[in-house]
Design a protein around this motif. Structure first.
Motif, PDB file in Angstrom:
ATOM      1  N   LEU A 104     -17.139   3.517 -16.928  1.00 12.92           N
ATOM      2  CA  LEU A 104     -16.934   2.747 -18.161  1.00 12.92           C
ATOM      3  C   LEU A 104     -15.445   2.569 -18.474  1.00 12.92           C
ATOM      4  N   ALA A 105     -14.681   2.250 -17.425  1.00 11.47           N
ATOM      5  CA  ALA A 105     -13.242   2.072 -17.586  1.00 11.47           C
ATOM      6  C   ALA A 105     -12.773   0.685 -17.161  1.00 11.47           C
ATOM      7  N   CYS A 106     -13.718  -0.226 -16.873  1.00  8.15           N
ATOM      8  CA  CYS A 106     -13.352  -1.585 -16.492  1.00  8.15           C
ATOM      9  C   CYS A 106     -14.503  -2.513 -16.861  1.00  8.15           C
ATOM     10  N   SER A 107     -14.358  -3.774 -16.536  1.00  6.71           N
ATOM     11  CA  SER A 107     -15.435  -4.728 -16.813  1.00  6.71           C
ATOM     12  C   SER A 107     -15.865  -5.466 -15.552  1.00  6.71           C
ATOM     13  N   THR A 108     -15.556  -4.924 -14.393  1.00  2.00           N
ATOM     14  CA  THR A 108     -15.813  -5.630 -13.140  1.00  2.00           C
ATOM     15  C   THR A 108     -17.276  -5.620 -12.724  1.00  2.00           C
ATOM     16  N   CYS A 109     -18.127  -4.825 -13.386  1.00  2.00           N
ATOM     17  CA  CYS A 109     -19.561  -4.852 -13.083  1.00  2.00           C
ATOM     18  C   CYS A 109     -20.309  -5.669 -14.132  1.00  2.00           C
ATOM     19  N   HIS A 110     -19.593  -6.557 -14.808  1.00  2.00           N
ATOM     20  CA  HIS A 110     -20.176  -7.431 -15.832  1.00  2.00           C
ATOM     21  C   HIS A 110     -21.298  -8.276 -15.238  1.00  2.00           C
ATOM     22  N   VAL A 111     -22.457  -8.259 -15.889  1.00  2.00           N
ATOM     23  CA  VAL A 111     -23.581  -9.097 -15.509  1.00  2.00           C
ATOM     24  C   VAL A 111     -24.097  -9.808 -16.754  1.00  2.00           C
ATOM     25  N   ILE A 112     -24.804 -10.891 -16.535  1.00  2.00           N
ATOM     26  CA  ILE A 112     -25.391 -11.656 -17.630  1.00  2.00           C
ATOM     27  C   ILE A 112     -26.900 -11.620 -17.469  1.00  2.00           C
ATOM     28  N   VAL A 113     -27.581 -11.028 -18.437  1.00  2.00           N
ATOM     29  CA  VAL A 113     -29.039 -10.941 -18.404  1.00  2.00           C
ATOM     30  C   VAL A 113     -29.583 -12.327 -18.717  1.00  2.00           C
ATOM     31  N   LEU A 133     -16.425  -4.985 -22.412  1.00  2.00           N
ATOM     32  CA  LEU A 133     -16.963  -6.348 -22.335  1.00  2.00           C
ATOM     33  C   LEU A 133     -15.988  -7.365 -22.909  1.00  2.00           C
ATOM     34  N   ASP A 134     -15.190  -6.955 -23.883  1.00  2.00           N
ATOM     35  CA  ASP A 134     -14.175  -7.865 -24.441  1.00  2.00           C
ATOM     36  C   ASP A 134     -13.198  -8.343 -23.374  1.00  2.00           C
ATOM     37  N   LEU A 135     -13.056  -7.584 -22.290  1.00  2.00           N
ATOM     38  CA  LEU A 135     -12.138  -7.936 -21.209  1.00  2.00           C
ATOM     39  C   LEU A 135     -12.818  -8.730 -20.092  1.00  2.00           C
ATOM     40  N   ALA A 136     -14.145  -8.888 -20.183  1.00  2.00           N
ATOM     41  CA  ALA A 136     -14.911  -9.497 -19.091  1.00  2.00           C
ATOM     42  C   ALA A 136     -14.701 -11.002 -19.006  1.00  2.00           C
ATOM     43  N   PHE A 137     -14.759 -11.501 -17.789  1.00  2.00           N
ATOM     44  CA  PHE A 137     -14.658 -12.930 -17.528  1.00  2.00           C
ATOM     45  C   PHE A 137     -16.013 -13.574 -17.819  1.00  2.00           C
ATOM     46  N   GLY A 138     -16.029 -14.678 -18.546  1.00  2.00           N
ATOM     47  CA  GLY A 138     -17.259 -15.428 -18.783  1.00  2.00           C
ATOM     48  C   GLY A 138     -18.250 -14.718 -19.691  1.00  2.00           C
ATOM     49  N   LEU A 139     -17.766 -14.063 -20.720  1.00  2.00           N
ATOM     50  CA  LEU A 139     -18.611 -13.304 -21.641  1.00  2.00           C
ATOM     51  C   LEU A 139     -19.627 -14.216 -22.335  1.00  2.00           C
ATOM     52  N   THR A 140     -20.880 -13.740 -22.447  1.00  2.00           N
ATOM     53  CA  THR A 140     -21.937 -14.484 -23.138  1.00  2.00           C
ATOM     54  C   THR A 140     -22.641 -13.547 -24.120  1.00  2.00           C
ATOM     55  N   GLU A 141     -23.603 -14.080 -24.854  1.00  2.00           N
ATOM     56  CA  GLU A 141     -24.370 -13.283 -25.813  1.00  2.00           C
ATOM     57  C   GLU A 141     -25.232 -12.231 -25.130  1.00  2.00           C
ATOM     58  N   THR A 142     -25.589 -12.451 -23.855  1.00  2.00           N
ATOM     59  CA  THR A 142     -26.441 -11.493 -23.142  1.00  2.00           C
ATOM     60  C   THR A 142     -25.665 -10.758 -22.041  1.00  2.00           C
ATOM     61  N   SER A 143     -24.366 -10.641 -22.199  1.00  2.00           N
ATOM     62  CA  SER A 143     -23.526  -9.924 -21.232  1.00  2.00           C
ATOM     63  C   SER A 143     -23.674  -8.422 -21.414  1.00  2.00           C
ATOM     64  N   ARG A 144     -23.695  -7.718 -20.305  1.00  2.00           N
ATOM     65  CA  ARG A 144     -23.703  -6.253 -20.297  1.00  2.00           C
ATOM     66  C   ARG A 144     -22.937  -5.786 -19.059  1.00  2.00           C
ATOM     67  N   LEU A 145     -22.604  -4.505 -19.028  1.00  2.00           N
ATOM     68  CA  LEU A 145     -22.003  -3.918 -17.834  1.00  2.00           C
ATOM     69  C   LEU A 145     -23.127  -3.361 -16.975  1.00  2.00           C
ATOM     70  N   GLY A 146     -23.070  -3.655 -15.688  1.00  2.00           N
ATOM     71  CA  GLY A 146     -24.117  -3.196 -14.769  1.00  2.00           C
ATOM     72  C   GLY A 146     -24.231  -1.689 -14.704  1.00  2.00           C
ATOM     73  N   CYS A 147     -23.136  -0.989 -14.955  1.00  2.00           N
ATOM     74  CA  CYS A 147     -23.175   0.474 -14.910  1.00  2.00           C
ATOM     75  C   CYS A 147     -23.896   1.062 -16.116  1.00  2.00           C
ATOM     76  N   GLN A 148     -24.120   0.242 -17.145  1.00  2.00           N
ATOM     77  CA  GLN A 148     -24.756   0.732 -18.364  1.00  2.00           C
ATOM     78  C   GLN A 148     -26.211   0.291 -18.502  1.00  2.00           C
ATOM     79  N   ILE A 149     -26.695  -0.564 -17.611  1.00  2.00           N
ATOM     80  CA  ILE A 149     -28.104  -0.950 -17.621  1.00  2.00           C
ATOM     81  C   ILE A 149     -28.833  -0.015 -16.668  1.00  2.00           C
ATOM     82  N   ILE A 150     -29.718   0.788 -17.225  1.00  2.00           N
ATOM     83  CA  ILE A 150     -30.470   1.767 -16.445  1.00  2.00           C
ATOM     84  C   ILE A 150     -31.879   1.227 -16.220  1.00  2.00           C
ATOM     85  N   ALA A 151     -32.321   1.235 -14.964  1.00  2.00           N
ATOM     86  CA  ALA A 151     -33.651   0.726 -14.627  1.00  2.00           C
ATOM     87  C   ALA A 151     -34.726   1.525 -15.359  1.00  2.00           C
TER      88      ALA A 151
END
Length: 179
Positions: A104-113, A133-151
């Motif tokens: 949780l130190a970068c935004s490079t695993c940014h994904v859009i659900v 997420l504020d630093l992520a490229f192409g931020l949307t309303e459903t943006s999350r970090l992939g490291c924080q979405i747990i299956a």
């Protein structure tokens, strides 16, 4: 070989502690150096993924289906319950960067659900994730970090889009492989 042994022995002597040293100041050595007088072994240097060393989560249990959508198309994979999307992507060779390896130190695993209903089933992002997420490229309303979405079972069929670019402030353009 003797010079390496002498360096290690010298380092071990430097780490000896006095009775007044607090436990917080003691550095533990890897088990490989615990017995410095052991005979040398002839081992070859090899590299392998971190998950091949037994430190990974058990993935023999239930799993869900997750689809990663990127510029190369769709990658539908099985995601073991309890694993992050970042871990799942790396295990399945999906190009999801993760420069900080999930700390949780970068935004490079940014994904859009892609599905709002599934996005609503996710836990709310905490302040640390929102800061990244504020630093992520192409931020949307459903943006999350992939490291924080747990299956989890309720996320079966999840589709996430990987943005076309990332903002890696450490080394722009570098895509590290997990170790």
């Amino acid at each position: 070989m003797n010079s390496l042994r002498q360096v290690i022995q010298g380092g071990m002597r430097a780490l000896r502690v006095s009775p007044s040293t607090s436990a917080a100041n003691v550095v533990s050595l890897p088990r490989a150096f615990a017995s410095i007088d052991a005979p040398p072994t002839n081992r070859l240097f090899q590299t392998s993924p971190h998950w091949a060393h037994g430190g990974h989560k058990d993935d023999s249990g239930p799993s869900i289906t997750v689809t990663f959508v990127d510029c190369d198309g769709e990658h539908t994979v099985s995601a073991p319950i309890g694993h992050s999307l970042l871990e799942v992507a790396h295990r399945n060779e999906v190009e999801l960067e993760g420069a900080c390896e999930g700390s949780l130190a970068c935004s490079t695993c940014h994904v859009i659900v892609e599905d709002q209903d599934l996005y609503d089933k996710l836990e709310e992002p905490d302040d640390d994730e929102n800061d990244m997420l504020d630093l992520a490229f192409g931020l949307t309303e459903t943006s999350r970090l992939g490291c924080q979405i747990i299956a989890a079972e309720e996320l079966d069929g999840l589709r996430v889009r990987i943005p076309s670019a990332t903002r890696n402030f450490a080394v722009d353009g570098f895509k590290p492989k997990p170790h």
